[in-house]
Write an enzyme that holds these catalytic residues in place. Structure first.
Site, mmCIF file in Angstrom:
data_model
loop_
_atom_site.group_PDB
_atom_site.id
_atom_site.type_symbol
_atom_site.label_atom_id
_atom_site.label_comp_id
_atom_site.label_asym_id
_atom_site.label_seq_id
_atom_site.Cartn_x
_atom_site.Cartn_y
_atom_site.Cartn_z
ATOM 1 N N CYS A 25 -81.119 54.740 74.978
ATOM 2 C CA CYS A 25 -80.879 55.766 73.641
ATOM 3 C C CYS A 25 -82.302 56.086 73.180
ATOM 4 O O CYS A 25 -82.328 57.193 72.855
ATOM 5 C CB CYS A 25 -80.146 54.765 72.586
ATOM 6 N N ARG A 39 -82.491 50.982 82.300
ATOM 7 C CA ARG A 39 -82.835 52.219 81.863
ATOM 8 C C ARG A 39 -84.187 52.514 81.231
ATOM 9 O O ARG A 39 -83.892 51.652 80.072
ATOM 10 C CB ARG A 39 -81.599 53.345 81.300
HETATM 11 C C1 UDX Z 1 -80.012 51.169 69.982
HETATM 12 C C2 UDX Z 1 -79.882 51.210 68.543
HETATM 13 O O1 UDX Z 1 -80.048 49.951 68.008
HETATM 14 C C3 UDX Z 1 -78.363 51.217 68.487
HETATM 15 O O2 UDX Z 1 -77.794 51.551 67.073
HETATM 16 C C4 UDX Z 1 -77.983 52.775 69.092
HETATM 17 O O3 UDX Z 1 -76.552 52.975 68.931
HETATM 18 C C5 UDX Z 1 -78.289 52.654 70.630
HETATM 19 O O4 UDX Z 1 -79.749 52.461 70.612
HETATM 20 P P1 UDX Z 1 -80.129 49.372 72.168
HETATM 21 O O5 UDX Z 1 -80.729 50.634 72.829
HETATM 22 O O6 UDX Z 1 -78.919 48.674 72.809
HETATM 23 O O7 UDX Z 1 -79.572 50.174 70.694
HETATM 24 O O8 UDX Z 1 -81.288 48.553 71.672
HETATM 25 P P2 UDX Z 1 -81.921 47.896 70.563
HETATM 26 O O9 UDX Z 1 -81.620 46.609 70.368
HETATM 27 O O10 UDX Z 1 -81.957 48.744 69.383
HETATM 28 O O11 UDX Z 1 -83.618 47.942 70.963
HETATM 29 C C6 UDX Z 1 -84.032 48.984 71.614
HETATM 30 C C7 UDX Z 1 -85.462 48.711 72.121
HETATM 31 O O12 UDX Z 1 -86.441 48.210 71.355
HETATM 32 C C8 UDX Z 1 -85.392 47.594 73.226
HETATM 33 O O13 UDX Z 1 -86.277 47.953 74.289
HETATM 34 C C9 UDX Z 1 -85.965 46.390 72.554
HETATM 35 O O14 UDX Z 1 -86.784 45.650 73.169
HETATM 36 C C10 UDX Z 1 -86.998 47.154 71.536
HETATM 37 N N1 UDX Z 1 -87.228 46.357 70.203
HETATM 38 C C11 UDX Z 1 -86.299 46.290 69.514
HETATM 39 C C12 UDX Z 1 -88.645 46.062 70.046
HETATM 40 O O15 UDX Z 1 -89.607 46.381 70.825
HETATM 41 N N2 UDX Z 1 -89.043 45.552 68.847
HETATM 42 C C13 UDX Z 1 -87.834 45.409 67.994
HETATM 43 O O16 UDX Z 1 -88.308 44.475 66.907
HETATM 44 C C14 UDX Z 1 -86.557 45.588 68.115
#
Ligand code: UDX
Length: 484
Positions: free
Chosen positions: A278, A345
């Protein structure tokens, strides 16, 4: 309500299973016949908590799988489009799958239906769907197009669906808005919470807020939410780099700034950057839609740039910890883009493994769920896939933590230290406390925190580590002599 969900990927499958859980009659459609056959046979194609439970509960009752889109459209009142919207080479969202579905829906429509965009799409997509319907001869009064963005996180998607903070419905007519309200009524009224099978993480969860907006606003809410979250991550990663340079601790800084209620402490974990299906795609698409609309959203370019640099900085850290990388044996814990999922991904971990292989390292990798998917995208040579974190660590010159799996935060440290040739850990997710790691005898690097090292060889356990190292050096040099 009879609902068709077109696309059985992460979003479509979770949405379909959850709509069935709310009591609706759902047809989950996909043009990949083998996927439909596997779903019909009871297979669960993705690693997602609670999904197997919901599929087992509803398959054959409120949920069926079907490859025939026209048939599903005719049978349902509301059609959710949840097909992929990947990035094009230019960074825009590729909407060809959405358009293809819209065209088929247009051919099938025989009475009033609501078409709902569930995939993340740029603003104006609902207008395009509308145009496609009209161009294909569907009378304007026979359909409405609604935007109902999902905010599901992989790994907790089922719970996010059933216990959301908010439900956004972008509808330009009251008729379509009221159908969507009805669909979500078990959640907004709270009635689901007294009978649901998937428990909340908190006692007495509040009913979600329902926000009805125009379709364009709803489309923008989705892109702006993801862009804001990614900005938060890149911001704290930039701060982490300053902390490193200044000798401060980003963990303390996060706690300090997170206590401001306007900022909040969530989504402020520094690391090796965001990945997944995403954020990277949505940021590019949002920046390019902004440009098309005449606004140069340079902030987003910088957010993406910081994210990219964060991986390179970590690689540089590996180099500075290990000196030369050629022929080094590196244990890698984590290949998924984050913990709790098998999705690789845009995974920073996959990217780093590729870079390490290019530098001549031999990788010993372990991930609790993503090994199979990783094998599909990584080169064959140079990687040994291991059964556990400990097997990966065995005789490795250093251990890298690249995914925030809970099980990587609770490893048996003395076992790990005895397995590693050198007690070097580079933690790209800040899962451990630097002081604890130093006192356990590790040379421990993390992100935005001081590097603490154990000062010298003191204990018998440390001596054992040194013996490991000596044995490894001996066997490698005899191997090198033999092969030369
Ligand atoms: C995200 C959005 O949160 C969600 O609302 C949307 O619908 C889809 O995209 P997702 O991709 O499943 O969800 O993962 P998320 O938990 O948001 O984390 C995204 C990325 O950010 C991950 O690679 C995670 O490791 C990273 N991340 C997240 C950080 O590096 N630090 C953080 O504090 C939080």
């Amino acid at each position: 309500m009879r609902i068709a969900v077109i696309g059985s990927g992460y979003v479509g499958l979770v949405a379909g299973a959850c709509f069935a859980e709310l009591g609706h009659q759902v047809i989950s459609v996909d043009n990949d016949e083998s996927k439909i056959a596997r779903l019909q046979a009871g297979e669960v194609p993705i690693h997602e908590e609670h999904l197997p439970q919901l599929l087992a509960k509803h398959h054959g009752k409120g949920l069926e799988f079907n490859g025939k889109l026209m048939e599903a459209v005719r049978a349902c009142q509301v059609i959710f489009i949840a097909v992929g919207t990947p990035s094009t080479e230019q960074g825009t969202a590729d909407l060809s799958h959405v358009e293809a579905v819209a065209r088929t829906v247009a051919l099938a429509i025989d009475e009033y239906k609501v078409i709902v965009e569930k995939s993340t799409v740029p603003v104006f997509t609902s207008e395009w769907i509308r145009k496609v319907m009209l161009l294909n001869g569907v009378p304007a009064e026979q359909f409405d197009v609604v935007s109902n963005p999902e905010f599901l996180r992989e790994g907790s998607a089922v719970r996010d669906f059933l216990y959301p903070d908010r439900i956004v419905i972008g509808a330009d007519t009251e008729r379509s808005a009221s159908l969507l309200r009805e669909i979500y009524q078990p959640l907004t009224s709270g009635s689901y919470y007294s009978r649901g099978t998937i428990p909340s993480l908190i006692e007495a969860p509040p009913s979600p807020q329902l926000l009805v907006t125009s379709t364009k606003s709803a489309e923008l809410i989705k892109h702006a939410s993801n862009a804001f979250l990614a900005t938060k991550i890149s911001f704290i990663n930039a701060v982490a780099n300053i902390c490193e340079a200044a000798g401060a601790d980003v963990g303390e800084v996060c706690r300090g700034i997170g206590m401001d209620a306007r900022i909040g402490s969530k989504f402020l974990n520094p690391g090796i950057g965001y990945g997944g299906s995403c954020f990277p795609k949505d940021l590019k698409a949002f920046a390019s839609v902004a440009k098309e609309l005449g606004y140069d959203f340079r902030l987003l370019d910088e957010v993406m740039g910081i994210n990219e640099r964060q991986r390179q900085l970590f690689l540089r850290k590996v180099r500075s910890a290990l000196w030369t990388l050629k022929d080094k044996r590196i244990a890698v814990l984590g290949l998924a883009f984050k913990g709790g999922t098998d999705d690789v991904r845009e995974s920073p971990g996959i990217d780093l493994v590729k870079s390490l292989l290019k530098e001549g390292c031999a990788i010993r990798a372990f991930d609790p769920a993503a090994m199979q998917r990783a094998q599909e995208v990584l080169p064959n040579a140079g990687i040994t896939y291991c059964e556990s974190a400990y097997e990966a660590a065995s005789q490795a010159d250093a251990l890298l933590i690249l995914t925030d799996w809970q099980e990587f935060a609770t490893l048996n440290l003395s076992r790990l230290r005895n397995l590693l040739t050198y007690p070097i850990i580079l933690d790209g997710r800040n899962l451990y406390d630097p002081t604890t790691m130093a006192s356990e005898g590790f040379i421990y690097y993390s992100v935005g925190r001081p590097n603490l090292q154990y000062p010298s060889i003191r204990t018998n356990a440390d001596l054992a580590v040194t013996e490991n190292a000596l044995m490894s050096i001996k066997s490698r040099s005899s191997h090198a002599v033999a092969s030369s």
